[in-house]
Design a protein around this motif. Structure first.
Motif, PDB file in Angstrom:
ATOM      1  N   ILE A 186      60.443 162.936  19.619  1.00 17.24           N
ATOM      2  CA  ILE A 186      61.273 163.831  20.427  1.00 17.24           C
ATOM      3  C   ILE A 186      61.073 163.560  21.916  1.00 17.24           C
ATOM      4  CG2 ILE A 186      61.692 166.235  21.059  1.00 17.24           C
ATOM      5  CD1 ILE A 186      60.989 167.021  18.213  1.00 17.24           C
ATOM      6  N   ILE A 187      59.821 163.380  22.332  1.00 15.22           N
ATOM      7  CA  ILE A 187      59.513 163.179  23.750  1.00 15.22           C
ATOM      8  C   ILE A 187      60.123 161.873  24.262  1.00 15.22           C
ATOM      9  CG2 ILE A 187      57.635 162.723  25.371  1.00 15.22           C
ATOM     10  CD1 ILE A 187      55.936 164.697  23.744  1.00 15.22           C
ATOM     11  N   VAL A 188      60.166 160.827  23.411  1.00 14.87           N
ATOM     12  CA  VAL A 188      60.741 159.544  23.822  1.00 14.87           C
ATOM     13  C   VAL A 188      62.270 159.584  23.775  1.00 14.87           C
ATOM     14  CG1 VAL A 188      60.958 157.119  23.203  1.00 14.87           C
ATOM     15  CG2 VAL A 188      58.715 158.211  23.170  1.00 14.87           C
ATOM     16  N   GLU A 189      62.833 160.214  22.725  1.00 15.78           N
ATOM     17  CA  GLU A 189      64.289 160.230  22.566  1.00 15.78           C
ATOM     18  C   GLU A 189      64.983 161.071  23.634  1.00 15.78           C
ATOM     19  OE1 GLU A 189      65.799 159.472  18.083  1.00 15.78           O
ATOM     20  OE2 GLU A 189      64.994 161.454  18.504  1.00 15.78           O
ATOM     21  N   TRP A 190      64.360 162.137  24.051  1.00 12.15           N
ATOM     22  CA  TRP A 190      64.994 163.048  25.010  1.00 12.15           C
ATOM     23  C   TRP A 190      65.409 162.329  26.297  1.00 12.15           C
ATOM     24  CZ3 TRP A 190      61.954 167.663  27.620  1.00 12.15           C
ATOM     25  CH2 TRP A 190      62.807 168.334  28.484  1.00 12.15           C
ATOM     26  N   PRO A 191      64.473 161.693  27.022  1.00 12.42           N
ATOM     27  CA  PRO A 191      64.910 161.005  28.258  1.00 12.42           C
ATOM     28  C   PRO A 191      65.813 159.805  27.983  1.00 12.42           C
ATOM     29  CG  PRO A 191      62.585 160.570  27.837  1.00 12.42           C
ATOM     30  CD  PRO A 191      63.003 161.634  26.876  1.00 12.42           C
ATOM     31  N   CYS A 192      65.587 159.114  26.844  1.00  8.87           N
ATOM     32  CA  CYS A 192      66.427 157.952  26.519  1.00  8.87           C
ATOM     33  C   CYS A 192      67.882 158.371  26.331  1.00  8.87           C
ATOM     34  CB  CYS A 192      65.913 157.258  25.263  1.00  8.87           C
ATOM     35  SG  CYS A 192      64.371 156.357  25.514  1.00  8.87           S
TER      36      CYS A 192
END
Length: 455
Positions: free
Chosen positions: A123-129
């Motif tokens: 979730i933490i990686v996908e959000w900004p991506c």
């Protein structure tokens, strides 16, 4: 015990907070693929219910099947719906164990043991991506021509170039709220440049912000933010010098009924600091250009002039305006598509304080057109025959309206050849009274752009 509850609740809060923001990013990314709210709503419901059903009847079974490769579980959790389901599954699993052991659900120290740490990482990686992807799609899907114009203005500002007579850079105008109403933003981040020799047409519906823009350019009001330059002079700092090279024709004619045409020109010429023979020559040339020298009409009071504008006089006036742009830059606001297409080298569609598109008339018709307009008029009993004829010619034709026996269709250009339409109508010409096929007009273009801006 209260401390354990606080720790468990904080874990839940962080998880839901991160996932909600991830879901917002997903929604913005998906919205770029839809032009209709109804379609987006249906797909949204399918996404929500489909994710739940797949989670219950597929994903949960794979999680509990220890023989299924764990790395594929991780890959499946890249899908936001499955990452949410995995989090809820782990929370419920620890809550059930807590009822048996007296614990208060999952703690932060249990993340790695429960595989929740992987869910958090995803979730933490996908959000900004996804946020980056949303901005990229917005650039590609919308207003690329406006963005390019803004980039050109930024380059002109850095170079401090006066190659363009008029330069507007990120202009905003906000009027304060009154009587309990919120503030009104009339102009939003307006950037464009007009070189000498160009007539730029600003088209838009009433209330779009055109008048507020003109009022800022002529010094009646100041921009809330941003800047604009006329021949390199700042409209906020050097307006007195700007006036020496600027002429304005307002929405309503500034004429005095008792003054003649010649007297009007003498008055305005003196305002522009013309004197003597230069003033007389400018007045004579202006009167001649609009055919007021014949029969002493130039010395008649303006109140006795005709208020109408016949087609020949209108064309003559347009020709005068075209000649006037030779050594100057002109900004024209008009509701007449015909006038804009004849006079303007470039056009900008202005809606809700923003430019929605910009380009020359041919570019805009090519970019937003892509269709022919077929109009047929016939007796009411033949209305169905007309529809069948059009469907045979172009299965993807779209009916625009049907009024009193007249039907109008939009036909994609790539689907047909004009000869096919003529042949089909030739076969049925005894049944149809009127037939017309036309290319996309600027009016069609701007109606389409305005509809898109409302979505």
């Amino acid at each position: 015990m209260p401390h354990d509850i606080w720790v468990s609740n904080s874990l839940h809060f962080v998880f839901y907070f991160l996932y909600i923001n991830l879901q917002i990013s997903v929604a913005f990314l998906a919205s770029s693929a839809f032009s209709k709210v109804e379609t987006a709503s249906v797909v949204g419901y399918i996404y929500v219910f489909g994710s739940g059903l797949l989670g219950c009847f597929l994903f949960q079974f794979l999680i509990e099947d220890l023989s299924f490769p764990r790395h594929w579980i991780f890959v499946m959790e890249l899908y936001p719906g499955f990452s949410l389901f995995r989090g809820l599954y782990e929370f419920s699993h620890y809550a059930f164990q807590g009822n048996l052991t007296g614990r208060n659900g999952m703690k932060w120290k249990d993340l790695s043991e429960s595989s929740m740490d992987k869910v958090f990482y995803i979730i933490i990686v996908e959000w900004p991506c996804l946020q980056n992807q949303v901005s990229t799609v917005a650039v590609e899907m919308e207003k690329l021509d406006v963005i390019q114009e803004s980039e050109k203005v930024e380059k002109l500002m850095l170079e401090q170039s006066i190659s363009h007579t008029i330069v507007c850079n990120k202009m905003n105008k906000e009027y304060p709220g009154r009587d309990g109403n919120p503030p009104k933003m009339e102009v939003r981040g307006l950037s464009f440049a007009v070189p000498s020799g160009e007539c730029f047409g600003m088209l838009g519906p009433n209330g779009a912000g055109k008048t507020s823009f003109i009022n800022m350019m002529t010094g009646l009001v100041k921009p809330t933010s941003g800047s604009a330059f006329v021949q390199g002079l700042d409209i906020c700092m050097d307006m007195d010098r700007v006036y020496t090279s600027m002429g304005v024709c307002p929405q309503h004619d500034l004429l005095w009924e008792t003054l003649s045409g010649r007297e009007h020109l003498l008055f305005y010429g003196r305002l522009k600091n013309l004197k003597g023979s230069d003033l007389d020559q400018a007045v004579e040339e202006s009167l001649k250009s609009v055919n007021l020298l014949r029969g002493g009409v130039s010395d008649n009071p303006a109140g006795k002039y005709s208020g109408g504008l016949d087609p020949a006089s209108r064309m003559n006036l347009w020709t005068v305006i075209k000649r006037a742009k030779t050594n100057s830059a002109i900004i024209l606001t008009t509701h007449s598509i015909e006038e804009a297409e004849f006079l303007c080298d470039r056009l900008g569609k202005f809606v809700d304080g923003r430019l929605q598109c910009i380009g020359n008339p041919k570019e805009l018709k090519g970019r937003y057109g892509g269709s022919y307009v077929l109009t047929m008029t016939t007796a009411p009993e033949h209305a169905k025959d007309v529809e069948m004829l059009v469907q045979d010619v172009s299965p993807n034709a779209r009916k625009l309206y049907h009024i009193a026996g007249t039907q109008k269709f939009e036909i994609p250009k790539e689907e047909i050849r004009i000869s096919q339409v003529f042949q089909a109508v030739e076969k049925a010409k005894r049944s149809f009274k009127v037939f017309a096929l036309a290319d996309t007009t600027l009016e069609d273009v701007f109606i389409k752009v305005a509809r898109r801006s409302d979505l």
